[in-house]
Each structure stands twice: as structure tokens, then as C-alpha cells.
Design a protein around this motif. Sequence first.
Motif, PDB file in Angstrom:
ATOM      1  N   UNK A 171       0.845  -1.183   0.000  1.00 45.90           N
ATOM      2  CA  UNK A 171       0.000   0.000   0.000  1.00 45.90           C
ATOM      3  C   UNK A 171       0.885   1.240   0.000  1.00 45.90           C
ATOM      4  N   UNK A 221       0.034   5.014  -0.614  1.00 44.99           N
ATOM      5  CA  UNK A 221      -0.686   5.807   0.379  1.00 44.99           C
ATOM      6  C   UNK A 221       0.274   6.459   1.364  1.00 44.99           C
ATOM      7  N   UNK A 222       1.511   5.996   1.333  1.00 44.71           N
ATOM      8  CA  UNK A 222       2.380   6.326   2.461  1.00 44.71           C
ATOM      9  C   UNK A 222       2.722   7.810   2.569  1.00 44.71           C
ATOM     10  N   UNK A 241       1.193  10.312   1.335  1.00 43.92           N
ATOM     11  CA  UNK A 241       0.010  11.096   1.637  1.00 43.92           C
ATOM     12  C   UNK A 241      -0.362  11.000   3.110  1.00 43.92           C
ATOM     13  N   UNK A 242      -0.343   9.782   3.645  1.00 42.11           N
ATOM     14  CA  UNK A 242      -0.794   9.659   5.025  1.00 42.11           C
ATOM     15  C   UNK A 242       0.217  10.297   5.967  1.00 42.11           C
ATOM     16  N   UNK A 243       1.479  10.190   5.597  1.00 45.95           N
ATOM     17  CA  UNK A 243       2.511  10.821   6.415  1.00 45.95           C
ATOM     18  C   UNK A 243       2.278  12.330   6.441  1.00 45.95           C
ATOM     19  N   UNK A 297      -0.576  13.305   8.583  1.00 45.55           N
ATOM     20  CA  UNK A 297      -0.266  13.341  10.022  1.00 45.55           C
ATOM     21  C   UNK A 297       0.427  14.642  10.391  1.00 45.55           C
ATOM     22  N   UNK A 345      15.446  15.869  16.962  1.00 44.23           N
ATOM     23  CA  UNK A 345      15.962  14.666  16.302  1.00 44.23           C
ATOM     24  C   UNK A 345      17.486  14.648  16.234  1.00 44.23           C
ATOM     25  N   UNK A 361       2.989  10.772  28.743  1.00 45.85           N
ATOM     26  CA  UNK A 361       3.665  11.161  27.517  1.00 45.85           C
ATOM     27  C   UNK A 361       4.799  12.133  27.770  1.00 45.85           C
ATOM     28  N   UNK A 385       9.525  15.261  23.281  1.00 50.83           N
ATOM     29  CA  UNK A 385      10.972  15.578  23.242  1.00 50.83           C
ATOM     30  C   UNK A 385      11.243  17.052  22.940  1.00 50.83           C
TER      31      UNK A 385
END
Lengths: 598, 598
Positions: free
Chosen positions: B2, B5-6, B8-10, B13, B153, B326, B329
Motif C-alpha cells: 500500500x 498511500x504512504x 500522503x498519510x505521512x 499526520x 531529532x 507522555x 521531546x
Amino acid sequence: MDGETDTASHLSQVTVAANSKKSGKGRMIALRRYLPIADWGRSYDRGAFSNDLVAAVIVTIMLIPQSLAYALLAGLPPEAGLYASIAPILLYAVFGTSRALAVGPVAVVSLMTAAALGQIAEQGTMGYAAAALTLAFLSGAMLLAMGLFRLGFVANFLSHPVIAGFITASGILIAASQLKHILGVAAEGHTLPIMLGSLFEHLGETNPITLVIGIAATAFLFWVRKGLKPMLRNMGVGPKAADFVTKAGPVAAVFVTTFAVWALGLEERGVRIVGEVPQSLPPLTLPPMSLDLLEALVLPAFLISIIGFVESISVAQTLAAKKRQRIDPNQELIGLGAANLGAAFTGGYPVTGGFARSVVNFDAGAETPAAGAFTAVGLAIAAVALTPLVYYLPQATLAATIIVAVLSLVDFSILKRAWIYSKSDFAAVLATILLTLVAGVEVGVSAGVGLSILLHLYRTSRPHIAEVGRVPGTEHFRNIHRHKVETDPRVLTLRVDESLYFANARFLEDFLHNRIARDPQIKHVILQCTAVNDVDLSALESLEEINRRLAEMGVTLHLSEVKGPVMDRLQKVHFLQDLTGKVFLTQFEAVKAITRPA
Amino acid sequence: MDGETDTASHLSQVTVAANSKKSGKGRMIALRRYLPIADWGRSYDRGAFSNDLVAAVIVTIMLIPQSLAYALLAGLPPEAGLYASIAPILLYAVFGTSRALAVGPVAVVSLMTAAALGQIAEQGTMGYAAAALTLAFLSGAMLLAMGLFRLGFVANFLSHPVIAGFITASGILIAASQLKHILGVAAEGHTLPIMLGSLFEHLGETNPITLVIGIAATAFLFWVRKGLKPMLRNMGVGPKAADFVTKAGPVAAVFVTTFAVWALGLEERGVRIVGEVPQSLPPLTLPPMSLDLLEALVLPAFLISIIGFVESISVAQTLAAKKRQRIDPNQELIGLGAANLGAAFTGGYPVTGGFARSVVNFDAGAETPAAGAFTAVGLAIAAVALTPLVYYLPQATLAATIIVAVLSLVDFSILKRAWIYSKSDFAAVLATILLTLVAGVEVGVSAGVGLSILLHLYRTSRPHIAEVGRVPGTEHFRNIHRHKVETDPRVLTLRVDESLYFANARFLEDFLHNRIARDPQIKHVILQCTAVNDVDLSALESLEEINRRLAEMGVTLHLSEVKGPVMDRLQKVHFLQDLTGKVFLTQFEAVKAITRPA
């Protein structure tokens, strides 16, 4: 997945390669490996000889003005350009693997040489020319060492866009550096702002006759390049002949302007000429080796080696592909290393395989490196017999040949291409171009390499993580945000689309931690490892930490579809024993086992 | 797959996260995001208050000797340790996201502070203490900036093994640096060889009484740590009480040795004591800002920030996981940045979230950052009222508490673990440990980071490439060297197990070129792209070059199983139109179509 076989087969390939050194005909193979001449030399015949000879004549005619011009660009006396073409070509013919590569001074390396030496000594001084030998020596030694230790992969860290940007910016810098010769003024600098500023300052001192020669030669050469060939073809001249006439354009410019200076006595009216060039074979020289000098030149030499190698290998491979011939990158390093050491001991400066000359050599029908050897003989004859002829050659003509040659290097389309294809590549190219122009070649190329590595690490440090569910009625699992899939609120399945290593290990930890903290229903987490090619020690420790933290939250961790080599590694440590859940062969089995009614 | 879709979905988010700043209750959310206190503060009640208060008392008792000791380690006057624990704790309570993290001076950061300031000024001078303020200011500003620009990061580039190696080596360095206080001699140095050499030189000046105090205190503290708790438990003392008594061990050592010095007048016999400590709340201080000083401290401050952040966040996450809380960072960076700025303006030095103090805080039942605030009040009272009591405290006792504390950091098992799991991780750890010991903390940690990045790039620059064939009777394709598979001599299928990017683009070119040059039967090449998560511009150009070269050899290039996001990118450029072959959805379809009889 045949993952479990991968490490083993990879190893077996490596073993095969290592064994070939020692097997049956070991010494012969070793000899051929380090001396490719032993390979093609045995089958050399009359047909190859005559083809090579023709190619050599054409290349020699092209190289004489080019060599003088690049020496001028490097800030060296003109004979250095000739010398740098003789011994290096012969040595490359012995050690190199490309059949058509022509080694000698090239534009970008000449520019880098000028930039490196400009920090050491004044142009035109003895120290400057001597430092050029040291630079060639260092560069040769580095290339040779990289070849012997099989470190050719280092060049891979120069990304294509960074090289393209660097070449474009270098073309601009080179063209700008030649404007002073066209104007006939003294100007200085190795970066665009300083060059232009210095030119502007000296603009009042422009020599009008030099300017006329410079502009006329430049315009003529542009016309030769763009307009002459179509015209000749229209007049019915054959393609080969038209090509040859076009290639001889710079020679014509040299003849005409030299004659004009001599006939009209222009050197007395301030036109700078090449002047006396010693009539001599390349001299034996000893590069100076003071520690200060070596220290100052080690970084430039490294950058020159890498840039030169990248330029050379891509030319060699392009030409070899046309005849299904093989290029061995590590042997190429040895060939180029030998060529540069040769330049260091015979009055030259750093050299590499040039694009234009190699293509001419190939197109003229060169079959073996012997063509290169014949070219060397031709240039040696030129150095001994023809140098008095260039006494009246104006520097403006040489500058014009350089400008016309390098402007074909300038190509900003890489910026547009990178912008469309990938913003991070765009950032790397833009930085390379701008920094090369304003801060010099060394800063530019180093920044480009550094930035592309950082951007690559940044991208892989934030891998795409998809939450997946089962496509109804199948065994396939897909992204829940894009497909209608079945999920169980107690089970969270994540597919990480990247190898797990230190730069993204914590990212996965954070992602999972936050995802679970939000959703107290979750009792099982499955990591689907289809795209995980590697798990390094940091990632392993992250997985252990994830396992431990999930256990404290009462959540079980499972893995699915782990590749063989990754599994092999995980079995070396305690992780699989400590894992609260299981490792499943497929994602489907995992979900089936976990959601099975008790 | 899939894959399509990656991206786009990233993106979606990311968009969600970005939108949350502006949505309906935007300001409230933004407030809570940057001021976590607004979150937990609203639900604060009497129960939480009393739990926090108890935790604060325990932590305060533990922190008094520890703060003095770490100030000694950093080469600063003892009160700096107390001051560095007061404002920073309060500021972290307002801005930090961890409920249990206790911020203040810690061992490794104190060592790094000493190493950084040692290059600037003599220990004990005004300039030295002032430079510590500047260091805290720079570190705070960097942490804050990284938090606001969401650059957390960056810390990911410190791999776990490098951190482990660095902490172990730091532990050894710290212990070695305290030996001079145990012997009562003056010695110097920030690397192991210099420290030990200097100690050896001054060995003759050893003060015997100091040595007795030092050894006795060290032995006592070791016994408290290892032997006391089991003994108390055997005597029937409850686990909580036993724990508390054990924690109070250093306080007991402080009391006894201070009393001994006072009662026996040992300071007149050469025993070095803490001496006069001003009775005062933390003073308002202005860190000096000369350009020279900033320049000299910018790199150390960056390393301190990163190391401090990594230490702090891992403690915070470990503790938060126990209660499904939670940690953000980037907000942690803001919290630590505020804490360090606080230290800079109140006479402290760089601080971070400490492991030992945070665990004690957590175990003692702290529920909210208010526990930290109460601890700050406790320490402020100590600074005002209790400092005269430590006048006679021997430095040897403080050194003993440091030695016993840091020896628990020393753990060479990471070397064995890395050796077993991954040789390249091993190389990175070993380099980090050795260089930290012999060349200092800054060189050590930088080399570790550099080496682990280079080794990672090297690994991915030589990806595993499997030649695959069809498992008879199935649609699966596997490594031909490991499985009995069907292949067609005219078709070569390669599966590259890595994303394609600049560092391995040329590797694939070479591999293919050499493979094809060897085997003139091949007419079709299929690249199976199952494991290719990304194709950058360099790799695209390599693919174009491969396509072009194969075409010249009369070989057609096909792709199979290209992931969606990669396909999306390829469609932005001309590659797919120029491709001599086709793109197939599956490898099976590709082989079927190509080998179909004409």
C-alpha cells in the motif's frame, strides 16, 4: 522472503573474490589485475595499431592548445600543461582499465589547483610551480592508496546533484577567471565576488587590442562550436570531416592570432603573449616535501583526487558501456594515481581523465590505451619542436578557448530538475553552487557533501510508519488511513518502512510510546518488519526498551515477517527470549494467533 | 503493497499536528503545549501535594551533598552546585513535560563543564566561574532554539553504543579526577594519561590524614551501597525504610567526617575543607558575553546540550512509561533550555535531568513537577541556613561520594555486546571509549558520532543485491544461490535490499555493468524494487544511465514491484517514458510478459 540466505550469499561472493587472488593461475591473474596492459597487450595487432595511430594524431592536435590553456588557468607556465599530458598518459596506458580514457589537465582540476596553490604562493613564482608538483604527488599517492586499499566507494558520497552543481559553479568561476586575460588586466581572486570586484577595479587598465583579440577569438570559437558544423554539412562535407574541422577550430584561432601578433608587433603594444617556452622533453622533477607544504595541501589534494576520480570514472564507464567493456573502479584509482605521480616527477600538475579529450579519442577510433601512448609521443614531439611557434600566441586566445570550453559545463537545469524531483536534493545543489561561487571550490564541494549526508540521515531518521489492518477476505495488510481494513482495537500493527538504526531508533520509541499512551485499549503491538533490512545495536536496544516499557503498561510486543539476516542477528542476543510476545512468520498468522478466541 | 498511500498519510499526520496550533481551542492548546504546568496544575489536589512534599524532603536530603560534590567536580565553588539546583528545578517544573524528572548538576555534564572551562581559565578564578555562566547560557539558548525549531531529532545521531561507551569512559575520567582529592594533592588534566601522570608526579605530597578520610569514606559509601540494605532487610527493617537509610549514607559520611575535622582540628594538618560558603539565596548573575568567550564555548556548549538532553530524555521516558504518561521531546528541550538559562542567571552552571535524583524522586512518590518546586525550596533553605555547617566538610568526602556514584556508570559490557551483535557498532564504541579517555570528552563523543555515521553510510553504500529466480510452481522469486529456482538465460532479475540513494547509486551501476559485460546472452534486466523505500535524484540519474547503457548493449531494462511513493516521484520526471522496458506490478507478471513466446 529468501532473506535468511542473503548474508550467506553475500559473504560467499566476497569469499570468491578474495580467493581469486590465490587460486591456480594466481600470479597471472594478479598481474593482469594490477597491470591491465598485460591483458590487452597480448592481443594487440596491426588493425588496432593503425586505428590507435589515427586517433592519436587527432587528439594530439586538439591537446596542444588545450594543454597550454589549462596551464594558464592553473596559473602555471604553459609547458606545465604539455608535460602534464605526457608521462601521465603513458602511465595510465599501463595501469588503467579504460580503453579510451585520455588523461591530462582538465578544466575543473586546473581551477582547483589554482585555488589550492593560491593559498601557498604567488602565481608565476618558483614556489608556485613547485607546490603544483607536491599537489600532484599527494593526489597521486592518495589515489594509489585508495586503489590498493579498495576505497573507491568514498567517491560515492559525492551525490550526482552535488557534482552537477559543483561543475556548473566551477564553469562560471573558470570563465570569470579568464576575463582578465580577455581584458588584458591584472586581477585576482578565487571566488566570484573577489574576482569581479578586482576586475572592476582594474577595468580602466583594459588593453584595447587584447580586448579585440579576445572578443574576436571567443566569437569565432563559439561560431565554430555552434554554426560551423551545420554549415559544412549543408555544403556537402561528410560528417567525419566536418567533425574534424570543428575540432581543429581552436588550432585555427591559435594560428591566426599568433600570426597577427607577430606580423603587427602587437606584443609591443601591451598584448600579453605566451612568450618563451623551453624546448624540452618533460624534465625530471622532485616535488618539495616540507611538512608545512604537505599539511597545507593535504585537504585540497584529497578533494582534487575525489573530484578527478569521479569525473574520470564516469567518462570511462560511459565509453566502456558502448562496447560492453568492464571498468574496475579500484584499478582506475591505481591508474589515475600512477598518472598523477608521473605528473609530479615530470614537471606537471594534477591530472585526470578528461571528458572532451576522451570522447574525441573514442570517436576517432582508439581501440586500446596504446592510442594514449602515441598521443604522448605526439605531445613530446610538440614539446621539443613546436614550442617556439607559440611564442607570439596571445594569452587572450587561450582564455577564449577556455571560456568557450567551460561554458558548456554550465547547466542550471539541475536546479529545476532537483526542485521538481526532491527538495532535499535541491537544497544540496543550491548550497553547492552558491558556496562554490562565493566561498571557493573547496568549501563548496565539502558543504555539498556534508549537506547531502545530513539530509539523507534526516530523511531516514523519520521513517514512514504505517498503521496497518487486514484487507477483508485476504491475507494482505494495508495502511488503515488509505484502505478499508479490519482492525481489532486491542491490537496495534505498525509497519516501519526503513531499516532500524541509531538515527531512527528513538523515533520509533517515541512514536510507539505516544501512540500507546493515547489508547489504553491496546493490549498487543505487532511490528511488521517487511521493509527492515537491518537492525543495528541502537535499534536493538530501542526494541528492548520498547519491549520493557510496553510490558510495564501491560502490552505484549510481537514481531512479524522478520527477514533472515535480521533474525540471525537477533538470535545472537537475548532479545527474542525477553520478548513478551512472539515472532510470527507472516502478519496474517500473527493476527490470527493473537485474536483467536480463548 | 500500500505504498502509494504512504507519503500522503505521512503528510496528513504532519498536517494534523500543524493544524492543532490553530484549531478551535487554539490558544489554550498552544498554551498547554508550551506550558505543561497549565495542564497538570489545574487538577492539582491535596493528595498530590502531600506525596510531592514527602518526595521533595527525601530528594533534598540527597541533593545537598551531591550538589556540593558535583560543583567540586566541575571545578566550581560549592555553592554553585546548590544554586544550579534551585532556579533550574523551578523552571523545569513550569516548562518540562516529565512529572518526575529532577533537574540539576549531574556527573557527566559537570565533567564536560570542567573540560570546557579548563581551556578558558584557571580553576578557582573569577573568570572560571563566570565562564560557567556563559556555558550554561549558551547551552540553554541552544536547547531552547532546538525545542522551538523542533530539532530534537539531532540527538538521535548519538547512537546507543556511543552513549554507553561515552558514559563509561566519563565515569572512569571522573573517578580518576577525584583521586587528587582523596590523596590531598594538586594535580591537573582532563584526559586520563595527563591526570594519572600529574597524580604520579605529586604522589610524594600525599597528605596521610586526607588519605585516611578519603579511603574510609569511600569504603563506607561502597558498603552502604552494596552491604547495608541487605543487612537492614535481614534485621527486619522494611524495604522503604531500608531504602531511605541507604540513600542517607552520603549524609552520614558528611556528618562524621565534618565532625572529625572540626573536633580534631584536621584542617590545620593540611586536610582541605570546603571552607566558607556564602549564606545566600541564589544571586542574580549576568553571564559574560565577549565574542572570544562565546566562540570558545560554542562547541562544548553544543555537546553538553546534546549529551545532557539525551541523558535527560531517556530518564524521563523510562519513568513516564511506568505510568503511561507522555513525554514530548521538543518540549523537553524547551524545559531544559529554560532550566539552563535559569542556571546562567542565578550563579549556577549547565544542568540536566539526572538519573539518580529522578529515580529517587519517582520512587519517593512524586506525582507532579511540584515535587521539584518543593525541592527547590528545600535547597534554598539549605543555601541560606545550612552552609555554615559544611565549613569543615573535607573535600575528600565529597570526592568519595563522587567516586562511588560514578563507578556505577562504568560498564564495559557494551563492548562485549557490540562485539557479538555488530562489528561496526563495536568499532564505534571502542573509538568513543579510547578517545574519550586519551583525548578528552569532546573529541571522544564527536569521533563516536562521526564514526557511527560513516559506518552506517558505508553499510548502506554496499547494499545486498540478490539475483533471483522463480520458485517452480509458485509466483515467488528467490535468491538463485540459495534456492532451486527457474531462470531464463536471457533475463536477469536483481533485487536490491536497500533504498537507492547517492551513496549506493554507483554501486548498482558498477554491479550491473560488470554483470552484463560478463554475460552476452542477457537481453532483459528486471530490477525488483520490493525493498526500495526511496530513490533520490542521484539514484534516479544512475537508473537513467543504466537504462541508457543497457540500451547501447541491446538490453532492455524493466522494473517490478515499485512502491507507491517511489512511483509518484518517478512520474514527476521523464524516466518512465525513457525506460526501454516496462514497469510491472509484480515480478511474476514481469517474467511472464517478457518470456512469453512471440
